[in-house]
Design a protein around this motif. Structure first.
Motif, mmCIF file in Angstrom:
data_model
loop_
_atom_site.group_PDB
_atom_site.id
_atom_site.type_symbol
_atom_site.label_atom_id
_atom_site.label_comp_id
_atom_site.label_asym_id
_atom_site.label_seq_id
_atom_site.Cartn_x
_atom_site.Cartn_y
_atom_site.Cartn_z
ATOM 1 N N VAL A 186 0.874 -1.175 0.000
ATOM 2 C CA VAL A 186 0.000 0.000 0.000
ATOM 3 C C VAL A 186 0.907 1.220 0.000
ATOM 4 O O VAL A 186 1.658 1.445 0.952
ATOM 5 N N VAL A 187 0.863 2.001 -1.098
ATOM 6 C CA VAL A 187 1.759 3.147 -1.252
ATOM 7 C C VAL A 187 0.945 4.430 -1.333
ATOM 8 O O VAL A 187 -0.198 4.435 -1.780
ATOM 9 N N ALA B 212 -6.485 -8.880 0.088
ATOM 10 C CA ALA B 212 -5.065 -9.214 -0.003
ATOM 11 C C ALA B 212 -4.689 -10.357 0.933
ATOM 12 O O ALA B 212 -5.241 -10.509 2.023
ATOM 13 N N ARG B 213 -3.696 -11.121 0.481
ATOM 14 C CA ARG B 213 -3.124 -12.184 1.315
ATOM 15 C C ARG B 213 -2.481 -11.594 2.560
ATOM 16 O O ARG B 213 -2.651 -12.092 3.662
ATOM 17 N N ARG B 214 -1.693 -10.545 2.341
ATOM 18 C CA ARG B 214 -1.005 -9.864 3.433
ATOM 19 C C ARG B 214 -0.739 -8.431 2.993
ATOM 20 O O ARG B 214 -0.317 -8.193 1.868
ATOM 21 N N VAL B 215 -0.983 -7.475 3.892
ATOM 22 C CA VAL B 215 -0.827 -6.065 3.568
ATOM 23 C C VAL B 215 0.499 -5.558 4.116
ATOM 24 O O VAL B 215 0.835 -5.790 5.279
ATOM 25 N N VAL B 216 1.260 -4.867 3.245
ATOM 26 C CA VAL B 216 2.527 -4.258 3.619
ATOM 27 C C VAL B 216 2.376 -2.757 3.429
ATOM 28 O O VAL B 216 2.181 -2.284 2.305
ATOM 29 N N SER B 217 2.417 -1.996 4.511
ATOM 30 C CA SER B 217 2.299 -0.547 4.414
ATOM 31 C C SER B 217 3.657 0.048 4.073
ATOM 32 O O SER B 217 4.643 -0.194 4.771
ATOM 33 N N VAL B 218 3.706 0.818 3.001
ATOM 34 C CA VAL B 218 4.927 1.524 2.637
ATOM 35 C C VAL B 218 4.852 2.905 3.277
ATOM 36 O O VAL B 218 4.243 3.824 2.750
#
Length: 344
Positions: free
Chosen positions: A55-56, A244-250
């Motif tokens: 997530v950008v 989403a499978r897994r959320v990565v916050s940028v």
């Protein structure tokens, strides 16, 4: 909880004055539950899994620092947040010399109308630049300065390189006065490697305001108030985040927006409006499982946020390691990848 709990000794030499070149050659401290690993940002695809969703923040930094005159008085404005209709909340140097109704001459763009509408506490003012947003953005490009944070030393003002260096590859929607700095590490080559790995991404918008530079002055951080910032998560973006499978916050800006829109069950609602969410230890995070972020300054709201996210003890150990190993801090500095510490 006291502000002093988030203090640490940071040598001035570790505050980055320019970015790594290429940007994805910056160092990356991988903070795992079982220890620390020194890597570089270009290794990020190896640390994520196919199906992960980045997530950008697609906000674009505007040249928000303006110099103006009211009669013989010199005024400096740092635009902070659009209020709509051509009105902007701004932080003003020499604000006590301004009064509602005052006309300002913008140096370098004298044709731009500018009128003080209201003076607020803390050196803030509301300035009306007229309804033509395109004219304002054009004037900012001619007369405005890149609003570099005060810890980046530019005695003669920001240089030409800063206009590009302080902008991310995702920058699309003008409105920020500070960069979402974790995204400054991304390059076309890194994006291609992430795509090849099957790692997806989605954009949200949070127009980062000048309040991100303000220190926590009191000893009770719960009494500190963040300036409101405008953000948006579209229905389409929310649907992708929730699937989403897994959320990565940028970055912390994307994380604050996600948490502002989080429901009790951990899903994210569409969001459009202002947020002043201040994330402190004790907050139960509901959204991102991982956070990519830069190293932050002592006693700052952002250091408090990462302590809340990954656990104060773990973050302190990571920062001690980073200082010992000469990692570079803050906007133009290195990065860290954090895992969320869920309450037991």
């Amino acid at each position: 909880m006291r502000t002093g709990d988030f203090d640490f000794a940071l040598p001035d030499a570790l505050i980055a004055q320019s970015p790594a070149r290429p940007r994805d050659s910056a160092r990356l401290l991988d903070v795992r539950t079982d220890g620390l690993a020194d890597r570089i940002v270009s290794a990020l695809p190896e640390l994520l899994e196919p199906g992960d969703l980045l997530v950008v923040n697609d906000t674009r930094v505007i040249p928000a620092r303006l110099r103006a005159r009211r009669g013989e008085a010199g005024i400096e404005l740092l635009l902070n947040r659009s209020e709509g209709g051509g009105r902007w909340h701004a932080l003003a140097r020499n604000a006590k010399k301004l009064h509602p109704g005052d006309a300002l001459e913008i140096l370098g763009a004298p044709e731009l109308p500018a009128r003080v509408v209201e003076r607020q506490d803390g050196g803030a003012v509301i300035v009306d630049f007229g309804p033509d947003e395109a004219a304002l953005l054009s004037a900012l490009e001619r007369a405005g300065e890149v609003p570099l944070p005060p810890y980046i030393a530019r005695p003669g003002g920001p240089g030409a390189a800063d206009r590009e260096d302080y902008q991310t590859v995702f920058a699309d929607r003008p409105g920020a006065v500070a960069a979402p700095t974790a995204s400054l590490h991304f390059t076309p080559a890194l994006l291609a490697a992430l795509d090849a790995r099957g790692i997806e991404r989605v954009t949200v918008t949070l127009h980062v305001g000048a309040g991100t530079f303000l220190p926590v002055r009191g000893e009770n951080p719960r009494e500190h108030r963040l300036h409101s910032e405008w953000g948006e998560i579209t229905p389409e973006a929310a649907a992708r985040i929730n699937a989403a499978r897994r959320v990565v916050s940028v970055g912390t800006t994307a994380l604050r927006l996600l948490e502002s829109a989080a429901r009790e069950d951990g899903t994210v609602a569409p969001f459009r409006g202002l947020t002043d969410l201040f994330l402190l230890p004790g907050h139960r995070f509901r959204t991102a499982s991982l956070l990519l972020t830069n190293f932050h300054l002592p006693r700052s709201t952002l250091f408090m946020l990462v302590c809340a996210y990954a656990g104060t003890e773990r973050v302190r150990a990571a920062y001690e390691h980073a200082i010992q190993q000469g990692y570079r801090f803050y906007s133009y500095g290195d990065a860290t990848l954090l895992r969320r510490e869920d309450p037991s």
